[in-house]
Enzyme design. Structure first.
Site, PDB file in Angstrom:
ATOM      1  N   ASN A 135      34.967  39.750  45.526  1.00 52.64           N
ATOM      2  CA  ASN A 135      36.281  39.246  45.139  1.00 52.64           C
ATOM      3  C   ASN A 135      36.300  39.074  43.627  1.00 52.64           C
ATOM      4  O   ASN A 135      35.680  38.148  43.109  1.00 52.64           O
ATOM      5  CB  ASN A 135      36.525  37.907  45.863  1.00 52.64           C
ATOM      6  CG  ASN A 135      37.822  37.251  45.446  1.00 52.64           C
ATOM      7  OD1 ASN A 135      38.652  37.860  44.762  1.00 52.64           O
ATOM      8  ND2 ASN A 135      38.011  36.003  45.863  1.00 52.64           N
ATOM      9  N   TRP A 136      36.991  39.980  42.969  1.00 57.49           N
ATOM     10  CA  TRP A 136      37.000  39.932  41.495  1.00 57.49           C
ATOM     11  C   TRP A 136      37.946  38.865  40.951  1.00 57.49           C
ATOM     12  O   TRP A 136      37.986  38.638  39.744  1.00 57.49           O
ATOM     13  CB  TRP A 136      37.379  41.314  40.938  1.00 57.49           C
ATOM     14  CG  TRP A 136      36.251  42.293  40.934  1.00 57.49           C
ATOM     15  CD1 TRP A 136      34.951  42.071  41.294  1.00 57.49           C
ATOM     16  CD2 TRP A 136      36.315  43.670  40.516  1.00 57.49           C
ATOM     17  NE1 TRP A 136      34.203  43.222  41.132  1.00 57.49           N
ATOM     18  CE2 TRP A 136      35.012  44.213  40.663  1.00 57.49           C
ATOM     19  CE3 TRP A 136      37.322  44.496  40.039  1.00 57.49           C
ATOM     20  CZ2 TRP A 136      34.718  45.540  40.341  1.00 57.49           C
ATOM     21  CZ3 TRP A 136      37.042  45.821  39.727  1.00 57.49           C
ATOM     22  CH2 TRP A 136      35.749  46.326  39.882  1.00 57.49           C
TER      23      TRP A 136
ATOM     24  N   GLU B 242      33.485  29.800  53.201  1.00 55.71           N
ATOM     25  CA  GLU B 242      33.239  29.480  51.795  1.00 55.71           C
ATOM     26  C   GLU B 242      33.478  27.987  51.578  1.00 55.71           C
ATOM     27  O   GLU B 242      34.636  27.560  51.438  1.00 55.71           O
ATOM     28  CB  GLU B 242      34.216  30.244  50.888  1.00 55.71           C
ATOM     29  CG  GLU B 242      33.994  31.725  50.828  1.00 55.71           C
ATOM     30  CD  GLU B 242      34.542  32.326  49.525  1.00 55.71           C
ATOM     31  OE1 GLU B 242      33.785  33.038  48.863  1.00 55.71           O
ATOM     32  OE2 GLU B 242      35.693  32.069  49.169  1.00 55.71           O
TER      33      GLU B 242
ATOM     34  N   SER C 295      28.705  30.836  45.406  1.00 53.70           N
ATOM     35  CA  SER C 295      27.494  30.839  44.561  1.00 53.70           C
ATOM     36  C   SER C 295      26.373  31.723  45.107  1.00 53.70           C
ATOM     37  O   SER C 295      25.202  31.347  45.064  1.00 53.70           O
ATOM     38  CB  SER C 295      26.994  29.408  44.333  1.00 53.70           C
ATOM     39  OG  SER C 295      27.935  28.690  43.554  1.00 53.70           O
TER      40      SER C 295
ATOM     41  N   GLY D 270      31.743  36.214  44.414  1.00 58.42           N
ATOM     42  CA  GLY D 270      32.702  36.090  43.326  1.00 58.42           C
ATOM     43  C   GLY D 270      32.061  36.550  42.033  1.00 58.42           C
ATOM     44  O   GLY D 270      31.990  37.742  41.753  1.00 58.42           O
ATOM     45  N   GLY D 271      31.513  35.601  41.291  1.00 58.47           N
ATOM     46  CA  GLY D 271      30.945  35.894  39.972  1.00 58.47           C
ATOM     47  C   GLY D 271      29.938  37.036  39.951  1.00 58.47           C
ATOM     48  O   GLY D 271      29.980  37.889  39.056  1.00 58.47           O
TER      49      GLY D 271
END
Ligand code: 13P
Length: 230
Positions: free
Chosen positions: A9-10, A158, A195, A216-217
């Site tokens: 997920n950008w 999440e 994370s 994510g990141g």
């Protein structure tokens, strides 16, 4: 799901030229897991054209059919531009756009009507966790979204407090939660998100009832993605 699934997920990150450069550095030819990239809506057609071996998803869709809904994007539109997946009910949208479980349920119906696989996000706040009510909260979300007990859906667990924080629940906690969910909803495919990076992805992949990860990141780095996918 035979191969484990990694959904990146950008969010509202990176410009188009950076997205192209990133995907050019992903070892697409030698993937050991299925990869789905969820960029900004507006990049999807360009990236679908440029990276035919990858699957793409959107980060949201409208709860409505085509019509007078300024700024919204219908699931039917996503299907036409080559989206195979859509993330629905991400906590960031629940918090910033006020999406509730009923809205998430309506989006789910629209995605299915358009032959797009929804990745439905659920997760508890730190407050709920501290009260010891995580499972109750997750089951309420599944119930109110309208998840059927005898259908196959992709659910991403999440915990809100784990997103972008560098803190995660333990592997044992996730395993226990997934086993409880699977006990009641045996056909669900369960992803963990929050994370996750190369340093802990393999521990989560070690959970037998886990079908994949929502990152994510770490999905914004080709190097990290390649490590997670290896
Ligand atoms: P991080 O992996 O950056 O914690 O984000 C998780 C997430 O929100 C994916 O949808």
């Amino acid at each position: 799901m035979t191969q484990k699934l990694v959904v990146a997920n950008w969010k509202m990150n990176i410009l188009l030229h950076e997205a192209v450069a990133l995907l050019e550095s992903v070892n697409i030819g030698s993937l050991h897991k299925s990869l789905v990239i969820c960029p900004s809506f507006i990049y999807i057609p360009t990236l679908v054209d440029a990276f035919k071996k990858l699957d793409f998803g959107a980060q949201d869709c409208s709860a409505n059919d085509l019509g007078a809904y300024t700024g919204e994007v219908a699931a039917a539109m996503l299907y036409e531009i080559g989206c195979k997946y859509v993330i629905i009910g991400h906590s960031e949208r629940r918090i910033s756009c006020g999406e509730d479980n009923q809205t998430v349920g309506r989006k789910l119906v629209k995605a299915l009507e358009s032959k797009i696989t929804p990745v439905i996000c659920i997760g508890e706040s730190l407050e709920v966790r501290n009260q010891g009510s995580t499972l109750e909260h997750l089951f309420k979300q599944l119930e109110e979204i309208g998840i059927s007990r005898n259908k196959k859906f992709v659910i991403a667990y999440e915990p809100i407090w784990a997103i972008g924080s560098g803190v995660t629940p333990s592997v044992d906690e996730v395993k226990a939660i997934f086993n409880k969910i699977k006990g009641a909803y045996p056909y669900l495919q369960l992803l963990y998100g929050g994370s996750v990076g190369p340093e802990n992805a393999d521990e989560f992949f070690g959970i037998d009832v886990l079908d994949g990860l929502l990152v994510g990141g770490a999905g914004l780095s080709a190097q990290k993605l390649n490590q997670i996918l290896s």
